[in-house]
Design a protein around this motif. Structure first.
Motif, PDB file in Angstrom:
ATOM      1  N   GLY A 283      26.618   9.176  76.801  1.00  0.00           N
ATOM      2  CA  GLY A 283      26.689   8.338  74.573  1.00  0.00           C
ATOM      3  C   GLY A 283      26.580   6.552  75.051  1.00  0.00           C
ATOM      4  N   VAL A 284      26.425   6.330  76.330  1.00  0.00           N
ATOM      5  CA  VAL A 284      26.751   5.116  76.242  1.00  0.00           C
ATOM      6  C   VAL A 284      24.875   4.628  76.419  1.00  0.00           C
ATOM      7  CG1 VAL A 284      26.962   2.547  77.868  1.00  0.00           C
ATOM      8  CG2 VAL A 284      28.868   3.988  76.747  1.00  0.00           C
ATOM      9  N   LEU A 285      24.732   5.496  77.497  1.00  0.00           N
ATOM     10  CA  LEU A 285      23.021   5.019  77.918  1.00  0.00           C
ATOM     11  C   LEU A 285      22.443   5.719  76.925  1.00  0.00           C
ATOM     12  CD1 LEU A 285      23.336   6.879  81.679  1.00  0.00           C
ATOM     13  CD2 LEU A 285      23.699   4.334  81.040  1.00  0.00           C
ATOM     14  N   LEU A 286      22.533   7.235  75.857  1.00  0.00           N
ATOM     15  CA  LEU A 286      21.767   6.963  74.953  1.00  0.00           C
ATOM     16  C   LEU A 286      21.096   6.209  74.161  1.00  0.00           C
ATOM     17  CD1 LEU A 286      22.599  11.355  74.204  1.00  0.00           C
ATOM     18  CD2 LEU A 286      20.606  10.321  75.607  1.00  0.00           C
ATOM     19  N   GLY A 287      22.438   5.793  73.867  1.00  0.00           N
ATOM     20  CA  GLY A 287      22.280   4.089  72.516  1.00  0.00           C
ATOM     21  C   GLY A 287      21.630   3.169  72.810  1.00  0.00           C
ATOM     22  N   LEU A 288      21.689   2.921  74.752  1.00  0.00           N
ATOM     23  CA  LEU A 288      21.295   1.857  75.455  1.00  0.00           C
ATOM     24  C   LEU A 288      20.004   2.081  75.702  1.00  0.00           C
ATOM     25  CD1 LEU A 288      23.257   0.905  78.021  1.00  0.00           C
ATOM     26  CD2 LEU A 288      22.742  -0.440  76.173  1.00  0.00           C
ATOM     27  N   ALA A 289      19.093   3.864  75.264  1.00  0.00           N
ATOM     28  CA  ALA A 289      17.914   4.131  76.003  1.00  0.00           C
ATOM     29  C   ALA A 289      17.408   4.243  74.467  1.00  0.00           C
ATOM     30  CB  ALA A 289      17.563   6.031  76.725  1.00  0.00           C
ATOM     31  N   ASN A 290      17.181   4.944  73.519  1.00  0.00           N
ATOM     32  CA  ASN A 290      16.786   5.212  72.606  1.00  0.00           C
ATOM     33  C   ASN A 290      17.855   4.438  71.277  1.00  0.00           C
ATOM     34  OD1 ASN A 290      15.394   5.614  70.231  1.00  0.00           O
ATOM     35  ND2 ASN A 290      14.925   7.365  70.495  1.00  0.00           N
ATOM     36  N   PRO A 291      18.066   3.619  70.561  1.00  0.00           N
ATOM     37  CA  PRO A 291      19.091   3.557  69.516  1.00  0.00           C
ATOM     38  C   PRO A 291      18.785   3.979  67.853  1.00  0.00           C
ATOM     39  CG  PRO A 291      16.885   1.823  69.652  1.00  0.00           C
ATOM     40  CD  PRO A 291      17.358   1.920  70.669  1.00  0.00           C
ATOM     41  N   ARG A 292      17.674   4.323  67.893  1.00  0.00           N
ATOM     42  CA  ARG A 292      17.360   4.684  66.263  1.00  0.00           C
ATOM     43  C   ARG A 292      18.093   6.882  66.307  1.00  0.00           C
ATOM     44  NH1 ARG A 292      10.554   4.394  66.097  1.00  0.00           N
ATOM     45  NH2 ARG A 292      11.016   2.026  66.376  1.00  0.00           N
ATOM     46  N   PRO A 293      18.693   7.329  66.598  1.00  0.00           N
ATOM     47  CA  PRO A 293      18.979   8.298  66.699  1.00  0.00           C
ATOM     48  C   PRO A 293      20.541   8.174  66.467  1.00  0.00           C
ATOM     49  CG  PRO A 293      17.976   8.818  68.285  1.00  0.00           C
ATOM     50  CD  PRO A 293      17.599   7.464  68.757  1.00  0.00           C
ATOM     51  N   GLY A 294      21.108   7.557  66.935  1.00  0.00           N
ATOM     52  CA  GLY A 294      22.461   7.188  66.660  1.00  0.00           C
ATOM     53  C   GLY A 294      22.431   5.870  65.573  1.00  0.00           C
ATOM     54  N   CYS A 295      21.384   4.985  64.939  1.00  0.00           N
ATOM     55  CA  CYS A 295      20.878   4.350  63.735  1.00  0.00           C
ATOM     56  C   CYS A 295      21.205   5.116  63.154  1.00  0.00           C
ATOM     57  CB  CYS A 295      20.574   3.545  64.334  1.00  0.00           C
ATOM     58  SG  CYS A 295      20.866   1.848  65.189  1.00  0.00           S
ATOM     59  N   PHE A 296      20.894   6.608  63.281  1.00  0.00           N
ATOM     60  CA  PHE A 296      20.588   7.273  61.654  1.00  0.00           C
ATOM     61  C   PHE A 296      21.427   7.917  61.905  1.00  0.00           C
ATOM     62  CE2 PHE A 296      18.827  10.975  60.679  1.00  0.00           C
ATOM     63  CZ  PHE A 296      18.756  11.125  59.191  1.00  0.00           C
ATOM     64  N   ALA A 297      22.073   9.196  63.260  1.00  0.00           N
ATOM     65  CA  ALA A 297      23.867   9.149  62.642  1.00  0.00           C
ATOM     66  C   ALA A 297      24.580   8.429  61.709  1.00  0.00           C
ATOM     67  CB  ALA A 297      23.819   9.467  64.377  1.00  0.00           C
ATOM     68  N   ASP A 298      24.419   7.212  62.366  1.00  0.00           N
ATOM     69  CA  ASP A 298      25.633   6.064  61.530  1.00  0.00           C
ATOM     70  C   ASP A 298      24.847   6.369  60.317  1.00  0.00           C
ATOM     71  OD1 ASP A 298      28.119   4.425  61.804  1.00  0.00           O
ATOM     72  OD2 ASP A 298      26.284   2.874  60.827  1.00  0.00           O
ATOM     73  N   ARG A 299      24.453   6.155  59.149  1.00  0.00           N
ATOM     74  CA  ARG A 299      24.018   6.518  57.795  1.00  0.00           C
ATOM     75  C   ARG A 299      24.615   7.681  56.905  1.00  0.00           C
ATOM     76  NH1 ARG A 299      17.044   5.441  57.924  1.00  0.00           N
ATOM     77  NH2 ARG A 299      17.108   2.994  59.295  1.00  0.00           N
ATOM     78  N   PHE A 300      25.703   8.428  57.684  1.00  0.00           N
ATOM     79  CA  PHE A 300      25.595   9.963  57.517  1.00  0.00           C
ATOM     80  C   PHE A 300      27.595   9.759  58.152  1.00  0.00           C
ATOM     81  CE2 PHE A 300      21.257  11.115  57.491  1.00  0.00           C
ATOM     82  CZ  PHE A 300      20.981  11.198  56.500  1.00  0.00           C
ATOM     83  N   TYR A 301      27.727   9.121  58.499  1.00  0.00           N
ATOM     84  CA  TYR A 301      28.991   8.502  58.788  1.00  0.00           C
ATOM     85  C   TYR A 301      29.394   9.515  59.868  1.00  0.00           C
ATOM     86  CZ  TYR A 301      28.717   5.964  54.385  1.00  0.00           C
ATOM     87  OH  TYR A 301      28.415   5.658  52.859  1.00  0.00           O
ATOM     88  N   LEU A 302      28.943   9.684  60.206  1.00  0.00           N
ATOM     89  CA  LEU A 302      28.543  10.888  62.285  1.00  0.00           C
ATOM     90  C   LEU A 302      29.995  10.421  62.439  1.00  0.00           C
ATOM     91  CD1 LEU A 302      28.674  13.440  63.419  1.00  0.00           C
ATOM     92  CD2 LEU A 302      26.532  12.277  64.574  1.00  0.00           C
ATOM     93  N   SER A 303      30.664   8.589  62.929  1.00  0.00           N
ATOM     94  CA  SER A 303      31.587   8.277  63.093  1.00  0.00           C
ATOM     95  C   SER A 303      33.082   8.600  62.559  1.00  0.00           C
ATOM     96  CB  SER A 303      31.333   6.801  64.210  1.00  0.00           C
ATOM     97  OG  SER A 303      31.290   6.413  62.601  1.00  0.00           O
ATOM     98  N   LYS A 304      33.380   8.637  61.708  1.00  0.00           N
ATOM     99  CA  LYS A 304      33.870   8.963  61.237  1.00  0.00           C
ATOM    100  C   LYS A 304      34.939  10.348  60.424  1.00  0.00           C
ATOM    101  CE  LYS A 304      34.426   5.362  57.817  1.00  0.00           C
ATOM    102  NZ  LYS A 304      33.527   4.506  58.087  1.00  0.00           N
ATOM    103  N   ILE A 305      33.610  11.656  60.635  1.00  0.00           N
ATOM    104  CA  ILE A 305      33.191  12.709  61.066  1.00  0.00           C
ATOM    105  C   ILE A 305      33.670  13.251  62.083  1.00  0.00           C
ATOM    106  CG2 ILE A 305      32.497  15.137  60.870  1.00  0.00           C
ATOM    107  CD1 ILE A 305      30.242  13.429  58.345  1.00  0.00           C
ATOM    108  N   SER A 306      33.247  12.715  63.339  1.00  0.00           N
ATOM    109  CA  SER A 306      33.555  12.841  64.671  1.00  0.00           C
ATOM    110  C   SER A 306      34.810  12.729  64.960  1.00  0.00           C
ATOM    111  CB  SER A 306      32.948  11.984  65.484  1.00  0.00           C
ATOM    112  OG  SER A 306      33.123  10.976  65.871  1.00  0.00           O
ATOM    113  N   THR A 307      35.649  11.505  64.597  1.00  0.00           N
ATOM    114  CA  THR A 307      36.932  11.353  64.601  1.00  0.00           C
ATOM    115  C   THR A 307      38.197  12.853  64.227  1.00  0.00           C
ATOM    116  OG1 THR A 307      36.662   9.101  64.933  1.00  0.00           O
ATOM    117  CG2 THR A 307      39.074   8.938  64.426  1.00  0.00           C
ATOM    118  N   PHE A 308      37.489  12.776  62.610  1.00  0.00           N
ATOM    119  CA  PHE A 308      38.447  13.396  62.026  1.00  0.00           C
ATOM    120  C   PHE A 308      38.419  14.840  62.940  1.00  0.00           C
ATOM    121  CE2 PHE A 308      39.413  16.569  58.647  1.00  0.00           C
ATOM    122  CZ  PHE A 308      39.913  15.527  57.727  1.00  0.00           C
ATOM    123  N   GLY A 309      37.310  15.169  63.614  1.00  0.00           N
ATOM    124  CA  GLY A 309      37.370  16.250  64.006  1.00  0.00           C
ATOM    125  C   GLY A 309      38.541  16.776  65.316  1.00  0.00           C
ATOM    126  N   ILE A 310      38.373  14.988  65.727  1.00  0.00           N
ATOM    127  CA  ILE A 310      38.918  14.724  67.446  1.00  0.00           C
ATOM    128  C   ILE A 310      40.121  15.274  66.881  1.00  0.00           C
ATOM    129  CG2 ILE A 310      40.026  13.549  68.729  1.00  0.00           C
ATOM    130  CD1 ILE A 310      37.126  12.349  69.178  1.00  0.00           C
TER     131      ILE A 310
END
Length: 423
Positions: free
Chosen positions: A102-129
């Motif tokens: 996850g760290v390496l992907l974010g450093l290599a290309n930030p666009r997909p991570g920023c796109f996922a953040d718009r759809f609240y993926l971090s909150k959804i993933s935390t809920f799933g955990i």
């Protein structure tokens, strides 16, 4: 004399056809036993022995030559099954690999991570955990920890009240960016890990029921205490205000509700219980992937700032996380020793090895998923989220590595380590 010496020299066993074996057993000195003249048998015998060796080599190589359709294959030793070893390594270390990826992907290309953040993926993933944590949370052994309740009570006090005090000391360190220091300080205010503490306790031969009880209760109470710890110890130290009530409501919705939903589903349905118990490895992989989304998104959002950080500075932050865990471990060890002396010596519940190991492991670890959820709810109140989370990812991995090594010293070769699945 020469013949006597030759009979003393060991020779390898002769194999091959009966004819070759009989000829190989003929005398082979340079001189014939029947006369003093040189014999012509020796050169012939040398050739026959060479043929015998070639025959043995060919016979031993036959199992590796061909598969019946004219295709030649190399011996198995030349082509070891490295793919299975690689797959086993990835399976046993899936969580660290997911976090690092996850760290390496974010450093290599930030666009997909920023796109996922718009759809609240971090909150959804935390809920799933935490839904998965509730599904896999076994509570049938918690009653077995009742006789060690003084140890469990002190464990809760250490996790929720004493170890967060270390954040005040951490904040005295000056480092640029300061978010590295603040992130480690927030990490020290978290409750214990959700699974690795219990797994390591079981491996060490400790009181796993006690470890499970401390994990469950501290996780539930921690959601209530974290906002006030952050506000009193962290926010006051960095000169900002944190809305404690709003943070509490957010953590209840993000952490407590999914944990309860998963636990209730487990208790009400035997089918769900059997599925969760029979597919713990699969659920652990899913949890690790969901947890890997957090550093991916946070690092993607903070990539420009992270690239400005010198590697030496990040190394200092990693060392800080290691020193924090060592300090918590030593702190709890000293207190356990003192409490055992005060409460009855060798007859004390604190003096029992199984109770002490459970308390020492569980009370000295801190959880990463809760820390990520807290940072996500705070936004930029305490600094750039990616800079806050990154050193804590390293601290989480290092604490598991250190404790795994210590457990291997306590209980060597008891069995394979159960992989620390989620924080």
């Amino acid at each position: 004399m020469a013949r006597a010496l030759q009979t003393l020299i060991p020779h390898p066993p002769i194999t091959g056809t009966p004819f070759v074996r009989r000829l190989s057993q003929l005398p082979s000195p340079a001189y014939s036993p029947f006369s003093g003249r040189k014999s012509n048998v020796a050169p012939l015998l040398w050739k026959l022995r060479s043929v015998s060796r070639i025959h043995r080599f060919t016979a031993s190589a036959k199992p590796f030559q061909g598969n019946g359709d004219g295709e030649n294959r190399l011996p198995q030793a030349v082509n070891p099954n490295w793919t299975k070893s690689l797959a086993k390594f990835a399976s046993d270390n899936f969580l660290p690999l997911a976090l690092i990826s996850g760290v390496l992907l974010g450093l290599a290309n930030p666009r997909p991570g920023c796109f996922a953040d718009r759809f609240y993926l971090s909150k959804i993933s935390t809920f799933g955990i935490f839904v998965i944590s509730g599904l896999t949370l076994r509570s049938d052994e918690i009653g077995a920890a009742a006789e060690a309740w003084p140890v469990g009570l002190f464990g809760l006090v250490s996790i929720l009240f004493l170890t967060p005090l270390f954040s005040k000391i951490i904040l005295l360190i000056k480092l640029q960016p300061q978010e590295f220091v603040t992130g480690i300080a927030i990490f020290s205010c978290m409750p214990t890990t959700l699974s690795s503490g219990v797994a390591l306790t079981r491996l060490a031969g400790g009181n796993s029921a006690l470890a499970l009880a401390m994990t469950v209760i501290s996780s539930l109470l921690g959601i209530l205490f974290i906002p006030f710890s952050i506000s009193k110890f962290i926010a006051a130290g960095v000169g900002v205000s944190v809305p404690s009530e709003q943070l509490l409501r957010s953590l209840i919705l993000t952490l407590l509700v999914p944990l309860i939903l998963g636990k209730v589903a487990r208790e009400l349905s035997k089918g769900i219980t059997d599925f969760a118990d029979g597919n713990r490895k699969l659920l652990a992989v899913i949890s690790a992937i969901l947890l890997g989304f957090a550093p991916w998104i946070q690092v993607s959002r903070s990539r420009s700032l992270l690239l400005m950080v010198k590697p030496a500075i990040f190394l200092v932050a990693v060392i800080m996380g290691v020193l924090l865990h060592i300090a918590l471990f030593a702190f709890n060890a000293v207190l356990i020793r003192g409490l055992s002396l005060i409460s009855g010596g060798t007859k004390s519940a604190f003096a029992k090895k199984e109770n002490a190991s459970a308390l020492l492991l569980v009370a000295s670890q801190k959880t990463l998923p809760v820390m990520v959820a807290v940072v996500d709810q705070l936004g930029n109140a305490l600094g750039e989220p990616g800079l806050l989370v990154l050193p804590c990812v390293a601290a989480h991995l290092n604490q598991i590595i250190i404790d795994s090594f210590l457990v291997s010293l306590w209980k060597p070769k008891e069995g394979e380590f159960e992989n620390a699945k989620i924080a």
